[in-house]
Design an enzyme around this catalytic site. Structure first.
Site, PDB file in Angstrom:
ATOM      1  CG  ASP A  52      59.647 -54.441   3.034  1.00 48.01           C
ATOM      2  OD1 ASP A  52      59.096 -54.105   1.965  1.00 48.01           O
ATOM      3  OD2 ASP A  52      60.744 -53.998   3.404  1.00 48.01           O
TER       4      ASP A  52
ATOM      5  CG  HIS B 265      59.241 -52.046  -0.851  1.00 46.95           C
ATOM      6  ND1 HIS B 265      58.876 -51.814   0.446  1.00 46.95           N
ATOM      7  CD2 HIS B 265      58.979 -50.910  -1.532  1.00 46.95           C
ATOM      8  CE1 HIS B 265      58.412 -50.577   0.552  1.00 46.95           C
ATOM      9  NE2 HIS B 265      58.460 -49.996  -0.639  1.00 46.95           N
TER      10      HIS B 265
ATOM     11  CB  SER C 166      62.577 -54.357   6.424  1.00 45.16           C
ATOM     12  OG  SER C 166      61.269 -54.071   6.006  1.00 45.16           O
TER      13      SER C 166
HETATM   14 CO1  B1M Z   1      57.871 -47.893  -0.995  1.00 45.63          CO
HETATM   15  N1  B1M Z   1      59.159 -47.040   0.166  1.00 45.63           N
HETATM   16  N2  B1M Z   1      56.534 -47.861   0.424  1.00 45.63           N
HETATM   17  N3  B1M Z   1      56.649 -48.655  -2.307  1.00 45.63           N
HETATM   18  N4  B1M Z   1      59.188 -47.538  -2.278  1.00 45.63           N
HETATM   19  C1  B1M Z   1      60.528 -46.871  -0.335  1.00 45.63           C
HETATM   20  C2  B1M Z   1      61.411 -48.055   0.054  1.00 45.63           C
HETATM   21  C3  B1M Z   1      60.961 -45.516   0.363  1.00 45.63           C
HETATM   22  C4  B1M Z   1      62.472 -45.361   0.572  1.00 45.63           C
HETATM   23  C5  B1M Z   1      60.392 -44.335  -0.463  1.00 45.63           C
HETATM   24  C6  B1M Z   1      60.645 -42.979   0.183  1.00 45.63           C
HETATM   25  O1  B1M Z   1      59.957 -42.592   1.090  1.00 45.63           O
HETATM   26  N5  B1M Z   1      61.618 -42.246  -0.273  1.00 45.63           N
HETATM   27  C7  B1M Z   1      60.157 -45.583   1.702  1.00 45.63           C
HETATM   28  C8  B1M Z   1      60.873 -46.293   2.867  1.00 45.63           C
HETATM   29  C9  B1M Z   1      61.134 -45.360   4.027  1.00 45.63           C
HETATM   30  C10 B1M Z   1      61.872 -46.045   5.083  1.00 45.63           C
HETATM   31  O2  B1M Z   1      61.427 -46.929   5.765  1.00 45.63           O
HETATM   32  N6  B1M Z   1      63.105 -45.616   5.212  1.00 45.63           N
HETATM   33  C11 B1M Z   1      58.924 -46.338   1.252  1.00 45.63           C
HETATM   34  C12 B1M Z   1      57.682 -46.313   1.938  1.00 45.63           C
HETATM   35  C13 B1M Z   1      57.608 -45.348   3.117  1.00 45.63           C
HETATM   36  C14 B1M Z   1      56.575 -47.098   1.566  1.00 45.63           C
HETATM   37  C15 B1M Z   1      55.205 -47.202   2.277  1.00 45.63           C
HETATM   38  C16 B1M Z   1      55.233 -47.243   3.800  1.00 45.63           C
HETATM   39  C17 B1M Z   1      54.333 -46.048   1.752  1.00 45.63           C
HETATM   40  C18 B1M Z   1      52.946 -45.958   2.364  1.00 45.63           C
HETATM   41  O3  B1M Z   1      52.151 -46.851   2.236  1.00 45.63           O
HETATM   42  N7  B1M Z   1      52.722 -44.856   3.016  1.00 45.63           N
HETATM   43  C19 B1M Z   1      54.668 -48.519   1.697  1.00 45.63           C
HETATM   44  C20 B1M Z   1      55.169 -49.715   2.511  1.00 45.63           C
HETATM   45  C21 B1M Z   1      54.279 -50.881   2.451  1.00 45.63           C
HETATM   46  C22 B1M Z   1      54.932 -52.046   3.154  1.00 45.63           C
HETATM   47  O4  B1M Z   1      55.970 -52.529   2.733  1.00 45.63           O
HETATM   48  N8  B1M Z   1      54.332 -52.483   4.229  1.00 45.63           N
HETATM   49  C23 B1M Z   1      55.334 -48.530   0.352  1.00 45.63           C
HETATM   50  C24 B1M Z   1      54.801 -49.115  -0.775  1.00 45.63           C
HETATM   51  C25 B1M Z   1      55.387 -49.112  -2.021  1.00 45.63           C
HETATM   52  C26 B1M Z   1      54.696 -49.616  -3.295  1.00 45.63           C
HETATM   53  C27 B1M Z   1      53.799 -50.833  -3.053  1.00 45.63           C
HETATM   54  C28 B1M Z   1      53.845 -48.486  -3.868  1.00 45.63           C
HETATM   55  C29 B1M Z   1      55.935 -49.852  -4.241  1.00 45.63           C
HETATM   56  C30 B1M Z   1      56.476 -51.291  -4.200  1.00 45.63           C
HETATM   57  C31 B1M Z   1      55.967 -52.177  -5.299  1.00 45.63           C
HETATM   58  C32 B1M Z   1      56.681 -53.512  -5.306  1.00 45.63           C
HETATM   59  O5  B1M Z   1      57.797 -53.691  -4.870  1.00 45.63           O
HETATM   60  N9  B1M Z   1      55.955 -54.480  -5.835  1.00 45.63           N
HETATM   61  C33 B1M Z   1      56.995 -48.942  -3.599  1.00 45.63           C
HETATM   62  C34 B1M Z   1      58.195 -48.528  -4.265  1.00 45.63           C
HETATM   63  C35 B1M Z   1      58.295 -48.884  -5.738  1.00 45.63           C
HETATM   64  C36 B1M Z   1      59.242 -47.828  -3.610  1.00 45.63           C
HETATM   65  C37 B1M Z   1      60.513 -47.196  -4.197  1.00 45.63           C
HETATM   66  C38 B1M Z   1      60.097 -45.907  -4.906  1.00 45.63           C
HETATM   67  C39 B1M Z   1      61.319 -48.054  -5.174  1.00 45.63           C
HETATM   68  C40 B1M Z   1      61.727 -49.446  -4.672  1.00 45.63           C
HETATM   69  C41 B1M Z   1      62.227 -50.308  -5.826  1.00 45.63           C
HETATM   70  O6  B1M Z   1      61.503 -51.142  -6.336  1.00 45.63           O
HETATM   71  N10 B1M Z   1      63.461 -50.060  -6.299  1.00 45.63           N
HETATM   72  C42 B1M Z   1      61.376 -46.942  -2.884  1.00 45.63           C
HETATM   73  C43 B1M Z   1      62.307 -45.752  -3.000  1.00 45.63           C
HETATM   74  C44 B1M Z   1      63.667 -46.145  -3.559  1.00 45.63           C
HETATM   75  O7  B1M Z   1      64.162 -47.243  -3.322  1.00 45.63           O
HETATM   76  N11 B1M Z   1      64.253 -45.255  -4.277  1.00 45.63           N
HETATM   77  C45 B1M Z   1      60.348 -46.985  -1.824  1.00 45.63           C
HETATM   78  C46 B1M Z   1      64.047 -50.800  -7.415  1.00 45.63           C
HETATM   79  C47 B1M Z   1      64.689 -52.119  -6.935  1.00 45.63           C
HETATM   80  C48 B1M Z   1      65.336 -52.864  -8.110  1.00 45.63           C
HETATM   81  O8  B1M Z   1      65.702 -51.782  -5.998  1.00 45.63           O
HETATM   82  O9  B1M Z   1      64.558 -53.060  -4.124  1.00 45.63           O
HETATM   83  O10 B1M Z   1      66.535 -51.523  -3.658  1.00 45.63           O
HETATM   84  P1  B1M Z   1      65.834 -52.475  -4.556  1.00 45.63           P
HETATM   85  O11 B1M Z   1      66.807 -53.706  -4.835  1.00 45.63           O
HETATM   86  C49 B1M Z   1      68.166 -53.535  -5.132  1.00 45.63           C
HETATM   87  C50 B1M Z   1      69.097 -53.650  -3.927  1.00 45.63           C
HETATM   88  O12 B1M Z   1      68.539 -53.111  -2.752  1.00 45.63           O
HETATM   89  C51 B1M Z   1      69.421 -55.110  -3.849  1.00 45.63           C
HETATM   90  O13 B1M Z   1      69.396 -55.531  -5.213  1.00 45.63           O
HETATM   91  C52 B1M Z   1      68.550 -54.692  -6.007  1.00 45.63           C
HETATM   92  C53 B1M Z   1      69.341 -54.146  -7.201  1.00 45.63           C
HETATM   93  O14 B1M Z   1      70.069 -55.085  -7.870  1.00 45.63           O
HETATM   94  N12 B1M Z   1      68.583 -56.036  -3.089  1.00 45.63           N
HETATM   95  C54 B1M Z   1      69.070 -57.252  -2.708  1.00 45.63           C
HETATM   96  C55 B1M Z   1      67.309 -55.956  -2.685  1.00 45.63           C
HETATM   97  N13 B1M Z   1      66.952 -57.067  -2.037  1.00 45.63           N
HETATM   98  C56 B1M Z   1      68.015 -57.889  -2.037  1.00 45.63           C
HETATM   99  C57 B1M Z   1      68.182 -59.160  -1.498  1.00 45.63           C
HETATM  100  C58 B1M Z   1      69.442 -59.780  -1.654  1.00 45.63           C
HETATM  101  C59 B1M Z   1      70.465 -59.124  -2.334  1.00 45.63           C
HETATM  102  C60 B1M Z   1      70.308 -57.857  -2.849  1.00 45.63           C
HETATM  103  O15 B1M Z   1      69.718 -60.995  -1.173  1.00 45.63           O
HETATM  104  C61 B1M Z   1      68.707 -61.761  -0.579  1.00 45.63           C
END
Ligand code: B1M
Length: 213
Positions: A98, A100, A151
């Site tokens: 992963d 992200h 993940s």
């Molecule tokens: Co990706 N991605 N992505 N992506 N991406 C998602 C997660 C996805 C839901 C989008 C979608 O299809 N709707 C989907 C996942 C599908 C699934 O498995 N259910 C997805 C996919 C499919 C993919 C790829 C497979 C796409 C591809 O290549 N075909 C690929 C995966 C690559 C890989 O990981 N091997 C991929 C790639 C990418 C980018 C690189 C382009 C980019 C990431 C850049 C980066 O992180 N440097 C990206 C992004 C940006 C997203 C979305 C749009 C946004 C994620 C984000 O940064 N959110 C995402 C859709 C979505 O979430 N709406 C998506 C903002 C961030 C602040 O929130 O990380 O949730 P988040 O963190 C939150 C909480 O979750 C929590 O606290 C934070 C808020 O306070 N939290 C924790 C997180 N970690 C924590 C740990 C803790 C405590 C709390 O304690 C240890």
């Protein structure tokens, strides 16, 4: 557009033109975390939705991620800091497979601003690397982040490997792929130590504070 909508649209459009001036304006009325969790997250959710509908390509989502990261970096100096004494040491990692890291890095900022020493291992971190880091750092807890469905399963494997290595410090887990229920039913039974789910970065801080007391 109203300010909140403009802020969300920078993330959706993947553009930084005017971003920092608007962030400064938002800071007059909102705390940095409110800006991140509110309009910026709203933009990110929209990016996720468009991406899901094949209306955005990965390169465009990367641009959006850049805007989010630049915004967090811009807001960071304005976040509340509580640098009294070191409360504990926490290892953070995005699990194997992963990439992200925006959420994990936000968790790092919040914890580091509140008295924790953070060892951030980065992305795609395999269990072996976590085991090695824990043996070296002797952290008080290990934090795992993951956003992909696969993940969640990787966290189960990681917990098993940690147990096999006789590590039983509390594990903090978070990320969109998880729920509290999954954590309890799937990861909990695989691991001898505590497994705690945090829904966001502030929740992560609350849990860490409870753990250290
Ligand atoms: Co990706 N991605 N992505 N992506 N991406 C998602 C997660 C996805 C839901 C989008 C979608 O299809 N709707 C989907 C996942 C599908 C699934 O498995 N259910 C997805 C996919 C499919 C993919 C790829 C497979 C796409 C591809 O290549 N075909 C690929 C995966 C690559 C890989 O990981 N091997 C991929 C790639 C990418 C980018 C690189 C382009 C980019 C990431 C850049 C980066 O992180 N440097 C990206 C992004 C940006 C997203 C979305 C749009 C946004 C994620 C984000 O940064 N959110 C995402 C859709 C979505 O979430 N709406 C998506 C903002 C961030 C602040 O929130 O990380 O949730 P988040 O963190 C939150 C909480 O979750 C929590 O606290 C934070 C808020 O306070 N939290 C924790 C997180 N970690 C924590 C740990 C803790 C405590 C709390 O304690 C240890």
């Amino acid at each position: 557009l109203p300010l909140d909508e403009r802020l969300a649209s920078y993330v959706v459009e993947g553009t930084k033109e005017g971003l920092f001036a608007d962030l400064d304006e938002a800071l007059l009325a909102q705390a940095p975390l409110e800006i991140i969790n509110g309009p910026l997250m709203k933009g990110m959710d929209e990016v996720g939705r468009l991406f899901n509908n094949n209306e955005l390509i990965v390169a465009e989502v990367l641009q959006s991620a850049e805007v989010m990261k630049a915004s967090v970096a811009h807001l960071e100096p304005f976040m509340e800091k509580n640098e009294s004494s070191v409360k504990g040491k926490i290892i953070l990692a995005t699990v194997k497979g992963d990439v992200h890291d925006i959420g994990k890095n936000l968790v790092e900022i919040i914890l580091a601003n509140n008295g924790y020493h953070i060892v951030n291992l980065g992305i795609k971190v395999p269990p072996e690397q976590l085991i090695e880091a824990q043996r070296r750092e002797k952290a008080d807890a290990i934090g795992l982040s993951g956003l992909l469905v696969k993940s969640a399963q990787q966290m189960v494997v990681t917990a098993q490997d940690l147990r096999n290595a006789e590590i039983d410090v509390p594990i903090l887990v978070g990320g969109a792929a998880l729920t509290r229920k999954f954590t309890k039913t799937r990861i909990g039974p695989e691991y001898d130590g505590l497994v705690l789910y945090a829904k966001d970065a502030m929740d992560g801080l609350d849990i860490a504070n409870k753990l250290m007391n």
